[in-house]
Scaffold this active site. Structure first.
Site, mmCIF file in Angstrom:
data_model
loop_
_atom_site.group_PDB
_atom_site.id
_atom_site.type_symbol
_atom_site.label_atom_id
_atom_site.label_comp_id
_atom_site.label_asym_id
_atom_site.label_seq_id
_atom_site.Cartn_x
_atom_site.Cartn_y
_atom_site.Cartn_z
ATOM 1 N N ASP A 4 0.647 -1.256 -0.180
ATOM 2 C CA ASP A 4 0.162 -0.042 -0.148
ATOM 3 C C ASP A 4 0.975 1.163 -0.037
ATOM 4 O OD1 ASP A 4 -2.615 -1.667 0.202
ATOM 5 O OD2 ASP A 4 -2.226 -1.790 2.214
ATOM 6 N N TYR B 227 7.030 -8.177 8.519
ATOM 7 C CA TYR B 227 6.891 -6.487 8.749
ATOM 8 C C TYR B 227 7.138 -6.204 10.128
ATOM 9 C CZ TYR B 227 3.768 -7.286 4.736
ATOM 10 O OH TYR B 227 3.314 -7.694 3.449
ATOM 11 N N ARG C 213 -2.170 -3.908 8.981
ATOM 12 C CA ARG C 213 -3.033 -2.731 9.644
ATOM 13 C C ARG C 213 -4.564 -3.386 10.536
ATOM 14 N NH1 ARG C 213 -5.181 0.539 4.959
ATOM 15 N NH2 ARG C 213 -4.461 -1.255 3.770
ATOM 16 N N ASP D 176 -4.120 3.811 9.288
ATOM 17 C CA ASP D 176 -2.854 4.501 9.241
ATOM 18 C C ASP D 176 -3.108 5.851 9.402
ATOM 19 O OD1 ASP D 176 -3.642 5.251 6.631
ATOM 20 O OD2 ASP D 176 -2.962 3.742 5.573
#
Length: 206
Positions: free
Chosen positions: A38, A66, A175, A80
């Site tokens: 993203d 991550y 997320r 976010d």
């Protein structure tokens, strides 16, 4: 030129736009990437030029690793720093509690993909539909699914920020994981930082 390599995508640039810049930089016409990031996320993007784009199906691409920072109290429609709605005050937690809750997510996790994501719905990325207010279509197609969390490593807690590293299966949404962690702590939360990192440091990165 036939080449396959890992590039480091910068923050707030789409994977497609970054690929276009690499094609221009190296004068390549045929190029592709595996594992879209993203715009909010940065980090490792597997890129191939020429005939090597055909190798993607044969490469081992999991687990993906991550590193993320969760901002407790930050309410965002995209989970976010974009599309922030409001900021809530949250109580101070003990580090022991946070570490324990992180480990609760190791295994199979049920979640609903964020509406601001690259997941395609009827050929269009979900985030594009979210931006034009197609809420009913998003609710109809964004159904609960699962991701596998193989390992979570606690990194730091400086209230209200929780940093962690996660080893996950393909199709995982960090997320959404951050949202679930905050929910288990009894509050809202969104990511303030997300980077896909590599398991090995020996690979070259542009």
């Amino acid at each position: 030129m036939n080449r396959i390599f890992v590039a480091k995508k910068p923050l707030f640039v789409s994977s497609n736009h970054y690929l276009s810049s690499l094609k221009h930089r190296f004068g390549e016409k045929k190029a592709g990437f595996s594992g879209i990031l993203d715009p909010f996320a940065c980090g490792a993007l597997l890129v191939a030029f020429g005939q090597y784009t055909k190798l993607f199906p044969y490469l081992k691409k999991s687990p993906k690793v991550y590193q993320a920072t969760l901002w407790l109290g930050l309410q965002s429609d995209s989970l976010d720093l974009e599309n922030v709605r409001t900021l809530h005050c949250v109580p101070l937690f003990s580090q022991e509690k946070i570490e324990s809750i992180l480990q609760d997510f190791v295994g199979i996790v049920h979640f609903v993909p964020p509406k601001y994501s690259a997941k395609k719905i009827q050929g269009t990325q979900a985030y594009k539909l979210a931006r034009i207010g197609k809420e009913e279509l998003l609710e109809q197609h964004l159904k609960e699914q699962t991701m596998q969390i193989l390992k979570i490593e606690f990194l730091n807690y400086a209230h209200p920020f929780v940093s962690f590293k996660a080893w996950v299966s393909e199709g995982a949404y960090i997320r959404s994981l951050g949202e679930l962690i905050a929910k288990k702590l009894g509050c809202v939360g969104s990511l303030s930082y997300l980077e896909r990192i590599m398991k090995e440091k020996k690979h070259s990165i542009l």
